[in-house]
Design an enzyme around this catalytic site. Structure first.
Site, PDB file in Angstrom:
ATOM      1  N   ARG A  43       0.808  -1.229   0.000  1.00 32.66           N
ATOM      2  CA  ARG A  43       0.000   0.000   0.000  1.00 32.66           C
ATOM      3  C   ARG A  43       0.840   1.279   0.000  1.00 32.66           C
ATOM      4  NH1 ARG A  43      -3.903  -1.230   4.813  1.00 32.66           N
ATOM      5  NH2 ARG A  43      -2.474  -2.954   5.142  1.00 32.66           N
ATOM      6  N   THR A 106       2.500 -13.777   9.830  1.00 34.00           N
ATOM      7  CA  THR A 106       3.419 -13.406  10.907  1.00 34.00           C
ATOM      8  C   THR A 106       3.974 -14.623  11.641  1.00 34.00           C
ATOM      9  OG1 THR A 106       1.436 -13.036  12.243  1.00 34.00           O
ATOM     10  CG2 THR A 106       2.506 -11.077  11.334  1.00 34.00           C
ATOM     11  N   ASP A 130       7.556  -1.875  10.778  1.00 27.74           N
ATOM     12  CA  ASP A 130       6.765  -0.724  10.324  1.00 27.74           C
ATOM     13  C   ASP A 130       6.054  -0.027  11.479  1.00 27.74           C
ATOM     14  OD1 ASP A 130       4.828  -2.560  10.902  1.00 27.74           O
ATOM     15  OD2 ASP A 130       4.068  -2.755   8.867  1.00 27.74           O
ATOM     16  N   GLY A 167      -6.135  -6.820  14.871  1.00 26.78           N
ATOM     17  CA  GLY A 167      -6.561  -7.969  15.662  1.00 26.78           C
ATOM     18  C   GLY A 167      -7.164  -7.496  16.983  1.00 26.78           C
ATOM     19  N   GLU A 182      -8.410 -11.904  14.451  1.00 31.80           N
ATOM     20  CA  GLU A 182      -8.172 -10.978  13.341  1.00 31.80           C
ATOM     21  C   GLU A 182      -9.503 -10.429  12.849  1.00 31.80           C
ATOM     22  OE1 GLU A 182      -4.961  -9.996  12.379  1.00 31.80           O
ATOM     23  OE2 GLU A 182      -4.803 -11.038  14.288  1.00 31.80           O
ATOM     24  N   LYS A 377      29.797  29.762   0.251  1.00 28.95           N
ATOM     25  CA  LYS A 377      30.080  28.347  -0.014  1.00 28.95           C
ATOM     26  C   LYS A 377      31.537  28.060   0.262  1.00 28.95           C
ATOM     27  CE  LYS A 377      31.853  26.505  -3.413  1.00 28.95           C
ATOM     28  NZ  LYS A 377      32.354  26.128  -4.723  1.00 28.95           N
ATOM     29  N   TYR A 392      28.155  37.144  -3.183  1.00 24.00           N
ATOM     30  CA  TYR A 392      28.495  35.732  -3.321  1.00 24.00           C
ATOM     31  C   TYR A 392      29.927  35.532  -2.847  1.00 24.00           C
ATOM     32  CZ  TYR A 392      29.863  31.234  -5.085  1.00 24.00           C
ATOM     33  OH  TYR A 392      30.357  29.947  -5.148  1.00 24.00           O
ATOM     34  N   TYR A 413      35.157  30.618 -10.483  1.00 27.79           N
ATOM     35  CA  TYR A 413      35.102  29.549 -11.486  1.00 27.79           C
ATOM     36  C   TYR A 413      35.502  30.098 -12.844  1.00 27.79           C
ATOM     37  CZ  TYR A 413      33.052  25.549 -13.992  1.00 27.79           C
ATOM     38  OH  TYR A 413      32.856  24.449 -14.785  1.00 27.79           O
TER      39      TYR A 413
HETATM   40  C1  UD1 Z   1      -0.910  -8.170  12.618  1.00 29.52           C
HETATM   41  C2  UD1 Z   1      -1.581  -9.004  13.693  1.00 29.52           C
HETATM   42  C3  UD1 Z   1      -2.769  -8.237  14.277  1.00 29.52           C
HETATM   43  C4  UD1 Z   1      -2.306  -6.916  14.818  1.00 29.52           C
HETATM   44  C5  UD1 Z   1      -1.557  -6.134  13.739  1.00 29.52           C
HETATM   45  C6  UD1 Z   1      -0.933  -4.897  14.341  1.00 29.52           C
HETATM   46  C7  UD1 Z   1      -1.318 -11.323  13.055  1.00 29.52           C
HETATM   47  C8  UD1 Z   1      -1.961 -12.524  12.461  1.00 29.52           C
HETATM   48  N1  UD1 Z   1      -2.047 -10.250  13.143  1.00 29.52           N
HETATM   49  O1  UD1 Z   1      -1.836  -8.035  11.565  1.00 29.52           O
HETATM   50  O2  UD1 Z   1      -3.379  -9.003  15.319  1.00 29.52           O
HETATM   51  O3  UD1 Z   1      -3.393  -6.179  15.297  1.00 29.52           O
HETATM   52  O4  UD1 Z   1      -0.512  -6.922  13.170  1.00 29.52           O
HETATM   53  O5  UD1 Z   1      -0.356  -4.121  13.343  1.00 29.52           O
HETATM   54  O6  UD1 Z   1      -0.179 -11.381  13.443  1.00 29.52           O
HETATM   55  N2  UD1 Z   1       5.322  -9.855   8.060  1.00 29.52           N
HETATM   56  C9  UD1 Z   1       6.354 -10.666   7.652  1.00 29.52           C
HETATM   57  N3  UD1 Z   1       6.057 -11.799   6.993  1.00 29.52           N
HETATM   58  C10 UD1 Z   1       4.789 -12.184   6.718  1.00 29.52           C
HETATM   59  C11 UD1 Z   1       3.733 -11.349   7.155  1.00 29.52           C
HETATM   60  C12 UD1 Z   1       4.033 -10.204   7.829  1.00 29.52           C
HETATM   61  O7  UD1 Z   1       7.520 -10.346   7.875  1.00 29.52           O
HETATM   62  O8  UD1 Z   1       4.602 -13.243   6.129  1.00 29.52           O
HETATM   63  C13 UD1 Z   1       5.651  -8.615   8.766  1.00 29.52           C
HETATM   64  C14 UD1 Z   1       5.264  -7.409   7.972  1.00 29.52           C
HETATM   65  O9  UD1 Z   1       6.346  -6.950   7.175  1.00 29.52           O
HETATM   66  C15 UD1 Z   1       4.906  -6.416   9.037  1.00 29.52           C
HETATM   67  C16 UD1 Z   1       4.409  -7.277  10.192  1.00 29.52           C
HETATM   68  O10 UD1 Z   1       4.897  -8.563   9.956  1.00 29.52           O
HETATM   69  O11 UD1 Z   1       6.022  -5.691   9.511  1.00 29.52           O
HETATM   70  C17 UD1 Z   1       2.895  -7.281  10.312  1.00 29.52           C
HETATM   71  O12 UD1 Z   1       2.336  -7.840   9.173  1.00 29.52           O
HETATM   72  P1  UD1 Z   1       0.905  -7.421   8.654  1.00 29.52           P
HETATM   73  O13 UD1 Z   1       0.594  -8.183   7.440  1.00 29.52           O
HETATM   74  O14 UD1 Z   1       0.835  -5.946   8.598  1.00 29.52           O
HETATM   75  O15 UD1 Z   1      -0.016  -7.942   9.842  1.00 29.52           O
HETATM   76  P2  UD1 Z   1      -1.480  -7.488  10.085  1.00 29.52           P
HETATM   77  O16 UD1 Z   1      -2.381  -8.233   9.169  1.00 29.52           O
HETATM   78  O17 UD1 Z   1      -1.553  -6.030  10.092  1.00 29.52           O
HETATM   79 MG    MG Z   2      -0.243  -4.319   9.318  1.00 25.95          MG
END
Ligand code: UD1
Ligand code: MG
Length: 499
Positions: A43, A106, A130, A167, A182, A377, A392, A413
């Site tokens: 996004r 996750t 993030d 979540g 979720e 400068k 200058y 220059y």
């Molecule tokens: C997740 C939580 C949710 C919580 C929310 C908070 C789960 C299932 N859900 O949801 O309960 O409220 O975060 O922001 O955990 N990432 C990976 N690999 C993956 C998927 C994600 O590294 O396969 C990383 C992403 O880069 C990101 C973080 O995990 O930094 C969260 O992933 P995201 O997909 O945003 O989770 P949410 O669906 O927002």
């Molecule tokens: Mg997220």
């Protein structure tokens, strides 16, 4: 020979224990932080990985790594996936890297970290790349809460106004966490819950090693949810505690609007910190102060000011309105108004602006005046010197107490190379002087207005180089009379008058 390895084993145990004591602040728990950053962040609609996007001039991931420097922690793991080379380049040697080839959720991301997780780690903190506003004190509180309650896990939760997309936390009878639902799997009643999962947890490492492989993707998104570990722990009769965080600390970035919101929160936090430290910030909502900037007491910052990089502002300064200062040092009592200052040094009591431009390598002495529409400068300007307007000064060394008048230009220059101009102390360079570099004007010298200096001017010397003036008395009156007569002759036949 056989004694050697045994001795070294013992020593390494001792040093590992010492390291833990030093690093983990007295408890003997090995702690790891796992930062999830495998998802691309679609996004953001960007060529750059999401965690590389900057908040107050610093990539989100670096905010987290810098914050973790304040936390007792034995191992850091960053889980990378998409655009991993970008993330890895930023991490350098500040963390171990685990690769999650495809993003299955996750839970799957933490699974990818397990082979890298050191065997002496007991506690695993999970963070998101993030969500850059988390403070080390909060992570510490999360770990402490888990240990004090002898709980299997601690979840950082928050009561938010708009829980959409997050979540939801279903509380257990003991006040802890029963499970996390979720949004896409939630019932209408569960969607009403405003207590959300921030995605930040402290787990026992052994639980993760055991339960992560047991996760299944049977949910609305077909993903391996890390949140299911909580449910599995509860089903096994374990305790899971909830620690409540301020909404401002857990904000995460999915798109550019949230990036701006996170920056707004951090900007406010930093302004408040400086105001508490004795800096007057007239309008914090319109002031941008980078995380690595330092500001002395009793300095006043007017709106529209942007302080970037490793800028240091002294005490009793007045900065702004509308000043941008990057990677520069401003001495005590200096003033910078409506100007741009880059990689430069401004001495105490000097004043810069309005509308001045100090480019990299400008070293301005004490009590110097750099006035309106002056560009400097790669130059050194001595104490008490004045460059008051429209000049200058590039690649120049100017002494102390010298006056550089309006319209002076260092002609540095020649179309191919840059050359230096040297002007001594107590000198006077008059209006509209061109100093054709390389050239030297000595101490106490005087260069008349309009002079183009091509040859060196010695100490106490006087230079004038401009065409001699010709003055013709009554010339204009006679010239106007001739013009009137010509016009009258041209119009003579028609009888019209025209001016
Ligand atoms: C997740 C939580 C949710 C919580 C929310 C908070 C789960 C299932 N859900 O949801 O309960 O409220 O975060 O922001 O955990 N990432 C990976 N690999 C993956 C998927 C994600 O590294 O396969 C990383 C992403 O880069 C990101 C973080 O995990 O930094 C969260 O992933 P995201 O997909 O945003 O989770 P949410 O669906 O927002
Ligand atoms: Mg997220």
């Amino acid at each position: 020979m056989r004694g050697g390895p045994a001795l070294s084993l013992n020593l390494s145990r001792v040093s590992a224990t010492l390291m833990k004591i030093g690093c983990a602040g007295g408890d003997d728990v090995g702690r790891a932080v796992v930062l999830l950053a495998a998802g691309l962040g679609t996004r953001m609609k960007s060529k750059r990985h999401k965690v590389l996007h900057e908040v107050l001039g610093k990539p989100m991931l670096l905010h987290l790594l810098d914050e973790l420097d304040h936390l007792a922690c034995d191992q850091r793991i960053v889980v990378v996936g998409q655009l991993r080379e970008q993330v890895q380049a930023l991490v350098g040697d500040r963390a171990d890297i685990a690769v999650q080839e495809q993003q299955f959720g996750t839970g799957d991301a933490v699974r990818a970290a397990l082979p890298v997780l050191r065997t002496d780690i007991d506690t695993v903190v999970v963070l998101y790349g993030d969500a850059p506003l988390i403070r080390h004190e909060t992570i510490q509180a999360l770990c402490d809460a888990r240990e004090e309650a002898h709980a299997a896990a601690a979840v950082l939760v928050a009561e938010v106004r708009r829980p959409t997309g997050l979540g939801r936390v279903v509380r257990a009878a003991d006040g802890g966490v029963e499970r996390i639902v979720e949004e896409k799997d939630a019932s209408p009643e569960e969607k009403q819950i405003r207590l959300i999962n921030t995605g930040i947890y402290a787990f026992r490492a052994e639980d993760l090693r055991r339960l992560i492989p047991a996760l299944t993707p049977d949910n609305a998104q077909g993903e391996y949810y890390l949140t299911d570990v909580i449910r599995l722990l509860r089903e096994a009769g374990e305790r899971v505690v909830a620690v409540e965080a301020e909404e401002d600390e857990i904000a995460s970035v999915n798109d550019r609007a949230q990036l701006a919101e996170v920056e707004r929160i951090l900007r406010r936090r930093i302004c408040e910190r400086w105001m508490r430290d004795g800096v007057t910030i007239v309008d914090p909502d319109r002031t941008w102060i980078g995380v690595d900037v330092r500001i002395g007491r009793d300095t006043v910052i007017w709106p529209g000011t942007v302080l970037q990089g490793r800028t240091e502002i002294g005490e009793d300064c007045v900065i702004g309105p509308n000043a941008r200062i990057r990677d520069s040092r401003v001495g005590d009592g200096a003033t910078v108004e409506a100007s741009v200052v880059l990689e430069s040094d401004i001495g105490s009591g000097s004043s810069v602006g309005p509308f001045a431009y100090l480019r990299p390598g400008s070293r301005i002495g004490e009590r110097v005046k750099i006035g309106d529409f002056v560009e400097v400068k790669n130059s050194v300007i001595g104490d008490d010197t004045k460059v008051s307007h429209l000049a200058y000064v590039g690649d120049a060394d100017i002494g102390a107490r010298t006056n550089i008048a309006c319209g002076v230009i260092t002609v540095n220059y020649d179309g191919e190379r840059k050359h230096r101009t040297v002007v001594g102390s107590d000198s006077f360079i008059g209006c509209n002087v061109n100093l054709i570099a390389p050239v030297t004007v000595g101490d106490g010298a005087y260069v008349c207005a309009g002079t183009t200096v091509t040859d060196d001017v010695p100490e106490d010397g006087f230079a004038i180089g401009r065409p001699r003036q010709t003055t013709k008395p009554n010339y204009v009156r006679a010239w106007k009379a001739r013009r009137r007569a010509r016009l009258a002759a041209d119009l003579g036949g028609s009888g019209e008058t025209r001016e």
